[in-house]
Design a protein around this motif. Structure first.
Motif, PDB file in Angstrom:
ATOM      1  N   PRO A 182     -18.713   3.600  18.283  1.00  0.00           N
ATOM      2  CA  PRO A 182     -18.593   3.895  19.712  1.00  0.00           C
ATOM      3  C   PRO A 182     -19.807   4.614  20.286  1.00  0.00           C
ATOM      4  O   PRO A 182     -20.085   4.489  21.484  1.00  0.00           O
ATOM      5  N   LEU A 183     -20.548   5.340  19.440  1.00  0.00           N
ATOM      6  CA  LEU A 183     -21.714   6.074  19.931  1.00  0.00           C
ATOM      7  C   LEU A 183     -22.918   5.162  20.149  1.00  0.00           C
ATOM      8  O   LEU A 183     -23.505   5.141  21.241  1.00  0.00           O
ATOM      9  N   TYR A 184     -23.290   4.368  19.138  1.00  0.00           N
ATOM     10  CA  TYR A 184     -24.514   3.575  19.292  1.00  0.00           C
ATOM     11  C   TYR A 184     -24.348   2.463  20.332  1.00  0.00           C
ATOM     12  O   TYR A 184     -25.324   2.015  20.938  1.00  0.00           O
ATOM     13  N   ARG A 185     -23.099   2.031  20.574  1.00  0.00           N
ATOM     14  CA  ARG A 185     -22.868   0.979  21.570  1.00  0.00           C
ATOM     15  C   ARG A 185     -23.083   1.474  23.006  1.00  0.00           C
ATOM     16  O   ARG A 185     -23.136   0.666  23.934  1.00  0.00           O
ATOM     17  N   LEU A 186     -23.202   2.769  23.191  1.00  0.00           N
ATOM     18  CA  LEU A 186     -23.496   3.313  24.514  1.00  0.00           C
ATOM     19  C   LEU A 186     -24.977   3.185  24.877  1.00  0.00           C
ATOM     20  O   LEU A 186     -25.352   3.348  26.035  1.00  0.00           O
ATOM     21  N   ALA A 187     -25.811   2.901  23.879  1.00  0.00           N
ATOM     22  CA  ALA A 187     -27.258   2.839  24.106  1.00  0.00           C
ATOM     23  C   ALA A 187     -27.621   1.641  24.982  1.00  0.00           C
ATOM     24  O   ALA A 187     -26.938   0.615  24.989  1.00  0.00           O
ATOM     25  N   CYS A 188     -28.736   1.772  25.720  1.00  0.00           N
ATOM     26  CA  CYS A 188     -29.161   0.696  26.618  1.00  0.00           C
ATOM     27  C   CYS A 188     -30.440   0.016  26.131  1.00  0.00           C
ATOM     28  O   CYS A 188     -31.035  -0.770  26.861  1.00  0.00           O
ATOM     29  N   ASN A 189     -30.883   0.310  24.925  1.00  0.00           N
ATOM     30  CA  ASN A 189     -32.015  -0.428  24.348  1.00  0.00           C
ATOM     31  C   ASN A 189     -31.543  -1.152  23.084  1.00  0.00           C
ATOM     32  O   ASN A 189     -30.343  -1.217  22.808  1.00  0.00           O
ATOM     33  N   ASP A 190     -32.458  -1.708  22.340  1.00  0.00           N
ATOM     34  CA  ASP A 190     -32.120  -2.569  21.198  1.00  0.00           C
ATOM     35  C   ASP A 190     -31.390  -1.782  20.106  1.00  0.00           C
ATOM     36  O   ASP A 190     -31.885  -0.762  19.621  1.00  0.00           O
ATOM     37  N   THR A 191     -30.195  -2.267  19.726  1.00  0.00           N
ATOM     38  CA  THR A 191     -29.387  -1.591  18.694  1.00  0.00           C
ATOM     39  C   THR A 191     -29.211  -2.470  17.453  1.00  0.00           C
ATOM     40  O   THR A 191     -28.254  -2.284  16.699  1.00  0.00           O
ATOM     41  N   THR A 192     -30.131  -3.398  17.237  1.00  0.00           N
ATOM     42  CA  THR A 192     -30.018  -4.323  16.106  1.00  0.00           C
ATOM     43  C   THR A 192     -29.966  -3.590  14.774  1.00  0.00           C
ATOM     44  O   THR A 192     -29.119  -3.878  13.909  1.00  0.00           O
ATOM     45  N   ILE A 193     -30.862  -2.615  14.596  1.00  0.00           N
ATOM     46  CA  ILE A 193     -30.900  -1.862  13.332  1.00  0.00           C
ATOM     47  C   ILE A 193     -29.603  -1.097  13.124  1.00  0.00           C
ATOM     48  O   ILE A 193     -29.058  -1.056  12.014  1.00  0.00           O
ATOM     49  N   ASN A 194     -29.084  -0.517  14.209  1.00  0.00           N
ATOM     50  CA  ASN A 194     -27.829   0.229  14.118  1.00  0.00           C
ATOM     51  C   ASN A 194     -26.668  -0.678  13.727  1.00  0.00           C
ATOM     52  O   ASN A 194     -25.799  -0.301  12.940  1.00  0.00           O
ATOM     53  N   SER A 195     -26.668  -1.899  14.271  1.00  0.00           N
ATOM     54  CA  SER A 195     -25.633  -2.869  13.938  1.00  0.00           C
ATOM     55  C   SER A 195     -25.721  -3.263  12.463  1.00  0.00           C
ATOM     56  O   SER A 195     -24.694  -3.404  11.783  1.00  0.00           O
ATOM     57  N   ILE A 196     -26.941  -3.426  11.966  1.00  0.00           N
ATOM     58  CA  ILE A 196     -27.139  -3.735  10.540  1.00  0.00           C
ATOM     59  C   ILE A 196     -26.629  -2.584   9.678  1.00  0.00           C
ATOM     60  O   ILE A 196     -25.962  -2.800   8.658  1.00  0.00           O
ATOM     61  N   LEU A 197     -26.919  -1.351  10.094  1.00  0.00           N
ATOM     62  CA  LEU A 197     -26.480  -0.179   9.335  1.00  0.00           C
ATOM     63  C   LEU A 197     -24.957  -0.074   9.294  1.00  0.00           C
ATOM     64  O   LEU A 197     -24.386   0.414   8.307  1.00  0.00           O
ATOM     65  N   VAL A 198     -24.294  -0.536  10.364  1.00  0.00           N
ATOM     66  CA  VAL A 198     -22.825  -0.560  10.354  1.00  0.00           C
ATOM     67  C   VAL A 198     -22.325  -1.454   9.230  1.00  0.00           C
ATOM     68  O   VAL A 198     -21.425  -1.083   8.465  1.00  0.00           O
ATOM     69  N   ASN A 199     -22.909  -2.633   9.112  1.00  0.00           N
ATOM     70  CA  ASN A 199     -22.506  -3.570   8.057  1.00  0.00           C
ATOM     71  C   ASN A 199     -22.811  -3.014   6.672  1.00  0.00           C
ATOM     72  O   ASN A 199     -22.016  -3.173   5.736  1.00  0.00           O
ATOM     73  N   VAL A 200     -23.964  -2.353   6.539  1.00  0.00           N
ATOM     74  CA  VAL A 200     -24.318  -1.728   5.256  1.00  0.00           C
ATOM     75  C   VAL A 200     -23.318  -0.623   4.925  1.00  0.00           C
ATOM     76  O   VAL A 200     -22.860  -0.500   3.779  1.00  0.00           O
ATOM     77  N   ALA A 201     -22.959   0.172   5.939  1.00  0.00           N
ATOM     78  CA  ALA A 201     -22.007   1.267   5.734  1.00  0.00           C
ATOM     79  C   ALA A 201     -20.648   0.738   5.293  1.00  0.00           C
ATOM     80  O   ALA A 201     -20.021   1.285   4.372  1.00  0.00           O
ATOM     81  N   ILE A 202     -20.173  -0.329   5.937  1.00  0.00           N
ATOM     82  CA  ILE A 202     -18.897  -0.935   5.548  1.00  0.00           C
ATOM     83  C   ILE A 202     -18.958  -1.408   4.096  1.00  0.00           C
ATOM     84  O   ILE A 202     -18.013  -1.227   3.324  1.00  0.00           O
ATOM     85  N   ALA A 203     -20.105  -1.978   3.729  1.00  0.00           N
ATOM     86  CA  ALA A 203     -20.267  -2.486   2.355  1.00  0.00           C
ATOM     87  C   ALA A 203     -20.240  -1.365   1.335  1.00  0.00           C
ATOM     88  O   ALA A 203     -19.540  -1.458   0.319  1.00  0.00           O
ATOM     89  N   ILE A 204     -20.990  -0.277   1.595  1.00  0.00           N
ATOM     90  CA  ILE A 204     -21.114   0.769   0.569  1.00  0.00           C
ATOM     91  C   ILE A 204     -19.981   1.791   0.594  1.00  0.00           C
ATOM     92  O   ILE A 204     -19.785   2.522  -0.376  1.00  0.00           O
ATOM     93  N   ILE A 205     -19.229   1.848   1.690  1.00  0.00           N
ATOM     94  CA  ILE A 205     -18.092   2.769   1.738  1.00  0.00           C
ATOM     95  C   ILE A 205     -16.814   2.081   1.293  1.00  0.00           C
ATOM     96  O   ILE A 205     -15.977   2.690   0.608  1.00  0.00           O
ATOM     97  N   MET A 206     -16.670   0.802   1.635  1.00  0.00           N
ATOM     98  CA  MET A 206     -15.397   0.131   1.408  1.00  0.00           C
ATOM     99  C   MET A 206     -15.487  -1.060   0.451  1.00  0.00           C
ATOM    100  O   MET A 206     -14.772  -1.092  -0.564  1.00  0.00           O
ATOM    101  N   ILE A 207     -16.348  -2.029   0.726  1.00  0.00           N
ATOM    102  CA  ILE A 207     -16.318  -3.297  -0.002  1.00  0.00           C
ATOM    103  C   ILE A 207     -16.806  -3.157  -1.445  1.00  0.00           C
ATOM    104  O   ILE A 207     -16.097  -3.511  -2.394  1.00  0.00           O
TER     105      ILE A 207
END
Length: 302
Positions: A182-207
Motif C-alpha cells: 500500500p505504501l509504494y503504490r502511492l508513488a507517482c514515479n516508476d515503481t518497477t523495482i519495488n514491484s519486483i521486490l514484492v515478488n522476491v519478498a513473497i518468494a523468500i518469506i513464504m514460497i
C-alpha cells in the motif's frame, strides 16, 4: 545533468479499518494479545537461558524464534494501538519507513527460523548417528546469524528503494500499518523495482521456506517408513509435532490471505483483519506450544 526532484511528504496517514462499529474493542483485544505474547515469550526465553539442560542447538533455535516473536509483536502492536485507540493516524515519513523495516524484518527472520527448525528435525531423524556432529552450537549459531543478517539486509534494500520514490499525490496508506504494498503504490514515479521486490519478498518469506520445509518432511516421512518398530516411529514423529503446528499456524493464514487476494476480491477490512492475525497469533501461540508440547521443556518446568 538531469534535475530530478523527489517529493517526500512530511507525514503519511494510516487509514486502517473503515466503517467498523465498535472497532476499539478489536484493538483492546490486540492489546490483550500483545501482553500475553510478551509474557509467554519472555518466560520461554528466561527458561531457556536459566536451565542449562536446554543449552542445546535445538533450543538455540527455539530461543531465536521466541526473541523474533517478541520483537516482531513489539514492532507492530503498540504502534497499532497508539494509531487507532488514540487516533494518532499521522506518522512521520522516516518513522513510517522504520515501521515497515522492523515489522517485515522480523517476519522474514521468523520464516527462516522455522526452516532452520525443519533442518534440525531432518538431521535428527534421517541422520541420527551424525546429528551431534552436524547440529552443533557453532553451526546453528552461524545459520541463525546468517538468517538475521540476511533478513535485515534485504529489508534495508526494500526501504532504500521506497526512499527513492516520489510521493506527489495521496498520502493515505490503505492498511493498518506502514505496509510495503500500500505504501509504494502511492508513488507517482516508476515503481518497477519495488514491484519486483514484492515478488522476491513473497518468494523468500513464504514460497521458498514452505518448499524447503515440505521437502525436509518428505525425507523425514521416507526415513520413518523404514523404521520397523511402530513405537519408535511414533516416538520420532512426536519430536516433529511442535514444529509442524508452529509451521501451520504461521504459513496457513499467510498463504490463504495471499491466494485469496490473487484469485478473488477481498474487502480491505477482511484483508487487514487477516493480516493482523497473521502477524500476531503465531507469536502468541508459539511459546505455549513449545512449553506444553516439548518433552524437555515440560521436564524443566517440573
Amino acid at each position: 545533468m538531469l534535475n530530478v526532484t523527489f517529493v517526500r511528504p512530511a507525514m503519511f496517514y494510516i487509514n486502517g479499518f473503515s466503517n467498523i462499529p465498535h472497532a476499539k474493542y478489536y484493538y483492546i483485544f490486540l492489546c490483550f494479545i500483545y501482553i500475553t505474547t510478551v509474557v509467554g515469550n519472555s518466560f520461554l526465553i528466561t527458561v531457556i537461558y536459566l536451565v542449562k539442560t536446554l543449552h542445546t542447538p535445538k533450543y538455540m533455535i527455539v530461543f531465536s524464534l521466541a526473541l523474533t516473536d517478541l520483537c516482531g509483536s513489539t514492532a507492530l502492536i503498540p504502534k497499532v494501538l497508539d494509531t487507532f485507540l488514540f487516533d494518532r493516524r499521522y506518522i512521520v515519513y522516516e518513522a513510517c519507513l522504520s515501521y515497515l523495516f522492523f515489522v517485515w524484518s522480523f517476519a522474514l527472520v521468523q520464516s527462516w527460523t522455522l526452516v532452520t527448525m525443519s533442518y534440525d528435525r531432518f538431521i535428527a531423524i534421517c541422520l541420527p548417528l551424525r546429528y551431534h556432529n552436524i547440529i552443533t552450537k557453532s553451526a546453528v549459531g552461524a545459520i541463525l546469524f546468517f538468517v538475521w543478517v540476511f533478513s535485515l539486509s534485504f529489508l534495508a534494500i526494500v526501504v532504500w528503494q521506497i526512499n527513492r520514490l516520489s510521493f506527489c499525490g495521496s498520502v493515505v496508506i490503505q492498511s493498518f500499518f506502514c505496509d510495503h504494498g500500500p505504501l509504494y503504490r502511492l508513488a507517482c514515479n516508476d515503481t518497477t523495482i519495488n514491484s519486483i521486490l514484492v515478488n522476491v519478498a513473497i518468494a523468500i518469506i513464504m514460497i521458498i521456506p514452505l518448499i524447503v520445509i515440505a521437502l525436509t518432511y518428505v525425507c523425514i516421512a521416507i526415513a520413518l517408513s523404514r523404521i520397523a518398530s511402530g513405537v519408535e516411529r511414533l516416538k520420532a514423529l512426536k519430536t516433529c509435532t511442535s514444529h509442524l503446528i508452529v509451521v501451520a499456524i504461521f504459513f496457513l493464514p499467510l498463504v490463504g490471505t495471499n491466494l485469496a487476494a490473487v484469485t478473488s476480491y477481498i474487502h480491505p477490512n477482511a484483508r487487514m483483519f487477516n493480516s493482523t492475525m497473521t502477524h500476531t497469533i503465531p507469536s502468541l501461540l508459539n511459546p505455549i506450544i513449545y512449553s506444553l508440547k516439548t518433552e524437555e521443556m515440560s521436564m524443566s518446568l517440573v
